[in-house]
Write an enzyme that holds these catalytic residues in place. Structure first.
Site, PDB file in Angstrom:
ATOM      1  N   GLU A  33      -5.474  -0.930   8.186  1.00 11.68           N
ATOM      2  CA  GLU A  33      -5.215   0.001   7.082  1.00 11.68           C
ATOM      3  C   GLU A  33      -5.396   1.451   7.478  1.00 11.68           C
ATOM      4  OE1 GLU A  33      -6.921  -2.674   3.482  1.00 11.68           O
ATOM      5  OE2 GLU A  33      -7.131  -0.510   3.384  1.00 11.68           O
ATOM      6  N   ILE A  69     -14.403 -18.295   7.280  1.00 13.22           N
ATOM      7  CA  ILE A  69     -14.419 -16.843   7.508  1.00 13.22           C
ATOM      8  C   ILE A  69     -15.680 -16.183   6.937  1.00 13.22           C
ATOM      9  CG2 ILE A  69     -13.045 -14.722   7.229  1.00 13.22           C
ATOM     10  CD1 ILE A  69     -11.778 -16.926   8.986  1.00 13.22           C
ATOM     11  N   LYS A 125       0.805  -1.216   0.000  1.00 15.72           N
ATOM     12  CA  LYS A 125       0.000   0.000   0.000  1.00 15.72           C
ATOM     13  C   LYS A 125       0.844   1.274   0.000  1.00 15.72           C
ATOM     14  CE  LYS A 125      -3.498   0.360   2.863  1.00 15.72           C
ATOM     15  NZ  LYS A 125      -4.720   0.729   2.132  1.00 15.72           N
ATOM     16  N   HIS A 128     -12.843 -10.708  12.415  1.00 10.38           N
ATOM     17  CA  HIS A 128     -11.812 -11.261  11.526  1.00 10.38           C
ATOM     18  C   HIS A 128     -10.959 -10.123  10.996  1.00 10.38           C
ATOM     19  CE1 HIS A 128      -9.804 -13.249   8.241  1.00 10.38           C
ATOM     20  NE2 HIS A 128     -10.304 -12.369   7.399  1.00 10.38           N
ATOM     21  N   HIS A 164      -4.999 -17.591  -0.307  1.00  7.82           N
ATOM     22  CA  HIS A 164      -4.620 -16.734  -1.436  1.00  7.82           C
ATOM     23  C   HIS A 164      -3.962 -17.516  -2.553  1.00  7.82           C
ATOM     24  CE1 HIS A 164      -4.880 -14.366   2.250  1.00  7.82           C
ATOM     25  NE2 HIS A 164      -5.495 -13.500   1.481  1.00  7.82           N
ATOM     26  N   TRP A 215     -13.085   2.082   3.940  1.00  9.47           N
ATOM     27  CA  TRP A 215     -13.214   1.748   2.522  1.00  9.47           C
ATOM     28  C   TRP A 215     -14.293   2.561   1.800  1.00  9.47           C
ATOM     29  CZ3 TRP A 215     -12.406  -4.317   2.951  1.00  9.47           C
ATOM     30  CH2 TRP A 215     -11.020  -4.556   3.043  1.00  9.47           C
TER      31      TRP A 215
HETATM   32  N1  GLN Z   1     -16.475 -12.389   5.669  1.00 11.56           N
HETATM   33  C1  GLN Z   1     -15.666 -11.913   4.584  1.00 11.56           C
HETATM   34  C2  GLN Z   1     -15.389 -13.049   3.613  1.00 11.56           C
HETATM   35  O1  GLN Z   1     -15.308 -14.170   4.047  1.00 11.56           O
HETATM   36  C3  GLN Z   1     -14.367 -11.385   5.072  1.00 11.56           C
HETATM   37  C4  GLN Z   1     -13.567 -10.825   3.941  1.00 11.56           C
HETATM   38  C5  GLN Z   1     -12.239 -10.285   4.326  1.00 11.56           C
HETATM   39  O2  GLN Z   1     -11.664 -10.657   5.314  1.00 11.56           O
HETATM   40  N2  GLN Z   1     -11.683  -9.431   3.516  1.00 11.56           N
HETATM   41  O3  GLN Z   1     -15.206 -12.815   2.443  1.00 11.56           O
HETATM   42 ZN    ZN Z   2      -9.635 -11.768   5.567  1.00 13.59          ZN
END
Ligand code: GLN
Ligand code: ZN
Length: 762
Positions: A608, A434, A109, A644, A697, A564
């Site tokens: 961020e 998540i 960033k 998260h 990722h 954001w």
């Molecule tokens: N709950 C969101 C997802 O699972 C969290 C996204 C994120 O952490 N950027 O996509």
């Molecule tokens: Zn995430």
């Protein structure tokens, strides 16, 4: 006399022309000359916009096919070994994006913006040599169109500060190697014209400046300013104050100092010094980071305040930073409500604002032409309308913020977790995800068709429910313990909520470059925020009705929503945050009343938003924690709150994370073993933690053994009672073929570890 200035202009194109042609080229669908052709058209168009608006200092070399830090690495010949054999555009894009033989360079960033730059890789063994081609040819290109530009360069100190050493050690050790290349560059620039302004971007000066960095400034600019008499150097900073650097720069022969007087209000402390030095002050007074129409009366006030210290003849009116961080032009916003559109200003409109401010400030209202006068009157009217519009003010919301008494949830963590564990009955090493599951092309199409009214809401709802059914059935089959609905209805974790909140606006064409060819279109907050209706309750309760397991509700937290979005500038940020937090807290209450027992409030962008300077961190942390706590303040003791965060560096902020007081936090540690978890143990962190056990990722499917090993590593640091097992982020960017086996492996690994633990305790 030249009186105004643009730090830099966006380049992706008002119709994202550059994005489109680049992606065509990368896909092998067009030759490189097409990219060059588009680039020329865009550069010409952007220069003409600046010229037509009456801007005196127009930028060149702010254009880039990918990124300016990458361009600077190329200019210096700082090419990592793995790309050595490549040439021209193949080299350039391989460095940016990788190729079949070599991984791409890292990207990170750009300060506290959402722009990402390529991180140059340096080594003591490198030999740097000048490649001035792009810089010189861009200048000549503009010149051929009859436009004299100033040349934008990333300054040597910032270049080093943002690069990394591949052979370990400090990048600043390479100062003496790169400075001669910059000198050589200036020599070539000097031959271009009789007189040339070179802008050296030095935004590292706005961070906490270490003495070592500070000590480089004078030798650097003494030498560069000496290269040629016909070059005038402007050292520019933005996003914060740069007082330490200003103190030094006034003692160098640079021609001008560019300061951000909006985001770096403290820069006012340097004005007297600058005045005494007789240098020009490029005054960043028109916001380059938001989309609001400038309040011209206010800006004139700011300039007058400045002129009380710096003589008027030494002042140059400028944008606060490059306009790269704003969208292009309002021209294509056809669907936007007229009243709201009238409050906005994108890059092209900001050029006119700067020109008008300049004229008013230097010559006064009497000297305005007919059309300028009209613009001025319209500006005043627009600002007045924004101040008084009923669409902005919602008394009920304002009263709620003022009357807030319950700022956090009831019960201490120790008490809550006991109640929750008894009620929810999950095992140690409980498994979950998540939130999002794969976003397939079919799913995206359904959402798009619904948006365009090509399908009815019944069809849309049926499709979403079908996805949820399958997603729930899949999670049951895999044997996950805490389920999610999969987020099929969400395009983006902020936009989804923004669309359902009053006070939020959306643009059609408000694209801002994020990196390379990628753009984002942040929503904007223009008015008081309220929640007319529950936002997620129907989907979550539907998903819960499909399973006897626990369904986790999924929300985005206030800090992330704010970080954001483009945020209104007519209210303190804290008040806006509180309004959002209240809306989220109402949603939580509705969810728990509808029988949802676990709710996750994502704060992906928590980190961020961290300020650039240490002096401001404590205040930010307090603000962020307070608003998160407010957003979950309605949760009953028995409702388990998860959060998260998408990163793993917690050492500096662990106390802040703890203060958020979520019952469970899931984090991204998959790529670094258990090292990053150790801090949780060190500080005696009590709440439960779900350190991601595999990296989402990458398309790679982790093996059972690998995950077992990872879990065992985690167990070396934290006890099983405190750990949750989950992937390290949402699964939306992955394919089902990747997600299925990965989660099966994850659940299997947990079973194995649990068995082993049982065996051990016998
Ligand atoms: N709950 C969101 C997802 O699972 C969290 C996204 C994120 O952490 N950027 O996509
Ligand atoms: Zn995430």
């Amino acid at each position: 006399m030249s009186k105004n200035y643009i730090t830099g202009f966006p380049r992706i194109g008002e119709q994202r022309e550059l994005k489109k042609v680049l992606e065509q080229f990368w896909a092998g669908k067009c030759p490189f000359v097409e990219v060059e052709k588009t680039a020329s058209i865009l550069k010409k168009r952007h220069w003409n916009y600046q010229k037509d608006a009456g801007i005196d200092y127009i930028a060149s070399n702010d254009f880039s096919l990918y990124d300016n830090m990458l361009d600077t690495a190329i200019m210096l010949g700082a090419i990592p070994k793995r790309f050595e054999l490549l040439k021209e555009e193949e080299l350039y894009f391989a460095m940016a994006r990788g190729n079949k033989d070599a991984v791409a360079m890292e990207m990170t960033k750009w300060f506290n913006t959402n722009y990402h730059y390529i991180v140059p890789e340096l080594s003591l063994a490198d030999n740097y040599a000048l490649n001035a081609k792009k810089i010189l040819s861009e200048y000549k290109e503009a010149k051929a169109l009859g436009i004299n530009t100033k040349i934008n360069l990333i300054g040597p100190v910032t270049f080093l500060g943002l690069s990394k050493r591949v052979d370990r050690g400090d990048t600043y050790e390479l100062f003496s190697k790169i400075l001669p290349v910059y000198e050589a560059l200036l020599e070539e620039i000097a031959d271009l014209d009789e007189e040339i302004v070179v802008q050296m971007d030095e935004p590292v000066f706005v961070k906490d400046v270490e003495p070592k960095v500070l000590s480089l400034i004078k030798p650097c600019y003494d030498r560069l300013a000496k290269v040629s008499d016909n070059i005038k150097i402007a050292v520019t900073t933005y996003f914060e104050h740069s007082n330490e650097a200003s103190k030094v720069l006034v003692h160098t022969p640079v021609w001008a100092i560019g300061l951000d007087l909006l985001y770096g209000e403290k820069n006012f402390e340097s004005l007297e010094r600058i005045a005494n030095s007789g240098k020009k002050l490029i005054a960043g007074v028109v916001d380059g980071r938001n989309i609001w129409k400038n309040d011209i009366i206010k800006t004139i006030g700011l300039l007058e305040k400045t002129a009380r210290v710096v003589p008027k003849e030494n002042l140059i009116v400028s944008s606060s930073c490059s306009l790269l961080h704003t969208p292009f032009t309002l021209q294509y916003e056809e669907k936007m409500d007229d009243e709201i559109k009238n409050w906005l200003s994108y890059a092209v409109e900001k050029l006119d604002e700067i020109a008008l401010v300049t004229k008013l400030f230097f010559e006064g209202e009497e000297k305005l032409s007919g059309s300028e006068k009209m613009l001025y009157v319209q500006n005043i009217a627009a600002n007045r309308s924004r101040k008084n519009s009923t669409r902005i003010h919602n008394d009920k919301v304002q009263r709620r913020v003022q009357g807030l008494t319950k700022l956090q949830r009831e019960g201490a963590y120790e008490e809550r977790i006991k109640i929750q564990k008894a009620l929810l009955g999950y095992d140690d090493l409980a498994t979950t995800t998540i939130g999002s599951f794969p976003q397939t092309p079919e799913l995206r199409k359904v959402r798009a068709d619904y948006k365009k009214s090509l399908i009815s809401s019944d069809v849309y709802e049926a499709e979403m429910k079908k996805y949820i059914d399958e997603c729930v059935a899949f999670q049951e089959e895999v044997g996950l313990e805490v389920l999610v609905h999969g987020e099929p209805e969400r395009n983006d974790m902020v936009e989804y909520f923004g669309e359902q909140l009053d006070g939020y606006g959306f643009s059609q064409n408000g694209w801002v470059q994020s990196y390379g060819s990628r753009c984002v279109k942040p929503p904007f907050i223009y008015g008081d925020i309220s929640r007319p209706e529950p936002m997620t309750v129907d989907w979550i309760t539907y998903a819960q009705s499909k399973t006897s397991k626990i369904m986790k509700g999924m929300l985005t937290g206030p800090v992330t929503i704010l970080n954001w979005s483009f945020v209104r500038d007519d209210k303190p940020r804290d008040e806006v945050a509180k309004q959002i937090a209240i809306a989220i807290s109402d949603e939580i209450d509705d969810l728990q009343n509808a029988g949802i027992k676990i709710i996750q409030v994502d704060e992906a962008a928590f980190k961020e938003g961290y300020p650039l300077r240490t002096e401001n961190i404590a205040e930010y942390e307090q603000w962020a924690v307070d608003n998160f706590r407010l957003s979950v303040s309605t949760a009953k003791k028995e409702t388990q709150i998860h959060t998260h965060m998408c990163y793993s560096e917690f050492n500096d902020i662990i106390k802040t994370i703890e203060a958020m007081d979520a019952d469970v936090i899931s984090i991204e540690t998959a790529r670094s073993g258990n090292e990053l978890l150790k801090i949780f143990k060190e500080v005696g962190y009590k709440q439960e933690v779900g350190p991601g056990v595999y990296d989402i990722h990458s398309p790679r499917i982790p093996s059972v053994e690998e995950i077992v090993e990872q879990i065992e590593k985690l167990l070396e640091v934290l006890p099983k009672e405190q750990l949750w097992i989950n992937p390290d982020c949402g699964l939306k960017t992955r394919k089902w073929e990747e997600v299925k086996p990965s989660l099966i492996h994850m659940v299997k690994a947990v079973q194995i570890v649990r068995e082993k633990l049982k065996g051990n305790s016998k």
